[in-house]
Design an enzyme around this catalytic site. Structure first.
Site, mmCIF file in Angstrom:
data_model
loop_
_atom_site.group_PDB
_atom_site.id
_atom_site.type_symbol
_atom_site.label_atom_id
_atom_site.label_comp_id
_atom_site.label_asym_id
_atom_site.label_seq_id
_atom_site.Cartn_x
_atom_site.Cartn_y
_atom_site.Cartn_z
ATOM 1 N N CYS A 149 47.192 42.962 43.998
ATOM 2 C CA CYS A 149 47.505 41.610 43.536
ATOM 3 C C CYS A 149 46.540 41.162 42.436
ATOM 4 C CB CYS A 149 47.459 40.631 44.716
ATOM 5 S SG CYS A 149 47.777 38.933 44.221
ATOM 6 N N CYS A 152 45.588 37.424 42.594
ATOM 7 C CA CYS A 152 44.616 37.090 43.649
ATOM 8 C C CYS A 152 43.215 37.585 43.291
ATOM 9 C CB CYS A 152 44.991 37.757 44.978
ATOM 10 S SG CYS A 152 46.719 37.721 45.392
ATOM 11 N N ASP A 153 43.115 38.813 42.771
ATOM 12 C CA ASP A 153 41.808 39.474 42.667
ATOM 13 C C ASP A 153 41.308 39.669 41.242
ATOM 14 O OD1 ASP A 153 41.919 39.711 45.423
ATOM 15 O OD2 ASP A 153 42.861 41.688 45.352
#
Ligand code: NAP
Length: 320
Positions: A149, A152-153
């Site tokens: 992701c 997200c990261d």
């Protein structure tokens, strides 16, 4: 009567009724569009989404191919879909589903808190998750440099060097997103041609921060506490090389979230649910399926939404 375990989590919700016309499992674009059509069609509707309303699109930075929006953040589109479904009266709950039983013309869902809710019809819109590479180091470094992701990261890799694995829309779209943050993005693809849409390919090839390694697969992910190296293998000549990286983002396709329906509904060997092409009814009468979890050619938000509408329209004609 068939029982099976669906897993999931979520708190109890005393506002839910004991019986619905339609229960929709999964609150991504397919499930939420189905909820809009069902509630607007007069059905008492419940959506069970154990994670985030909107599903996979919530971890998509930008959506550029949903009609009416030249560009919209995935999270915003998700919020709008959920708000739209609620507006017409659908209940949306984060309760996890513990098991299901199908008997005659009644579909019963048991929530994790033990409560049973019945419905006349059920719609499965549980979507899909990212496939794993299955190479040494992938599990060891999951969350320590291995990610599925970018939204997200990605921020953890500002000004660092990351690898993106895959040649489809996800790999290239997320690679482009990562290139805004990282110092360098190396796309590693097992062939010498990308599968991604042409517009994404053009952007990626023009991007100064993106590099490509063709005909190559990852054999091993290495590091100490965090990822620091990939062992790569050229699939044409068998040669191996090391690629020092700070992170690896894996986008090599989707695995349907359908394990728990395996003994209940007809599926492809890969686990995609087989539906009637016109109605989207599964092999179990009164149980419909829509979106990425079904067997179909194109997996986009637009046709996930269309699936939801089609399934509900068929259900209304047949069962109400
Ligand atoms: P995908 O389209 O199935 O592409 C997967 C990619 O990973 C392919 O390039 C494939 O190589 C490669 N691959 C598969 N298994 C591999 C392995 N074991 N090792 C190395 N490489 C491997 O998957 P996706 O990109 O995740 O997309 C999933 C679906 O969502 C697609 O239908 C896609 O169009 C859709 N999607 C659409 C958008 C958009 O419209 N903007 C954005 C994201 C996703 P080969 O090419 O050699 O098969």
């Amino acid at each position: 009567m068939v029982f099976f375990d669906l897993g999931g989590s979520g708190a109890g919700d005393s506002t839910l009724d004991n019986s619905y016309d339609m229960i929709i499992i999964g609150g991504g674009p397919a499930g939420l569009t189905a909820a809009i059509y069902a509630a607007r069609g007069g059905l008492k509707t419940l959506v069970l989404e154990k994670s985030t309303e909107g599903g996979q699109i919530t971890v998509t930075q930008k959506v550029e191919n949903y009609p009416g929006f030249i560009s919209i953040e995935g999270m915003e589109l998700a919020e709008r879909l959920a708000e739209h479904a609620r507006h017409f009266g659908a209940d949306i709950s984060t309760n996890g589903v513990a098991n299901l039983s199908f008997c005659c013309d009644k579909k019963s869902v048991t929530l994790e808190n033990g409560r049973q809710i019945d419905a006349k019809t059920l719609l499965i819109a549980t979507g899909a998750k990212h496939r794993r590479l299955g190479v040494p180091g992938e599990s060891t470094f999951d969350g320590k440099g291995v990610s599925y992701c970018a939204v997200c990261d990605g921020a953890f890799f500002a000004n660092k060097h990351v690898a993106v694995i895959g040649g489809g829309n996800s790999a290239i779209e997320e690679g482009l997103y990562l290139a805004q943050l990282a110092e360098k993005v190396t796309v590693i693809h097992r062939r010498d041609q990308l599968r991604a849409d042409k517009i994404l390919q053009d952007r990626a090839f023009e991007n100064q921060k993106m590099e490509f390694i063709w005909d190559t697969v990852v054999e091993k992910i290495e590091g100490d506490k965090f990822v620091s190296n990939l062992v790569l293998k050229n699939v044409k000549d068998g040669s191996k090389e090391d690629l020092p990286v700070d992170g690896i983002f894996i986008y090599i396709g989707l695995v349907p979230n359908s394990d728990l329906f395996r003994n209940l509904l007809k599926m492809t060997p890969e686990g995609f649910i087989i539906t009637d092409h016109k109605s989207l009814e599964t092999s179990m009468p009164g149980v419909y399926a829509a979106g990425d979890v079904i067997d179909k050619e194109l997996r986009q938000i637009i046709n996930a939404a269309a699936d939801g509408a089609t399934a509900v329209s068929s259900a209304i004609k047949t069962y109400f």
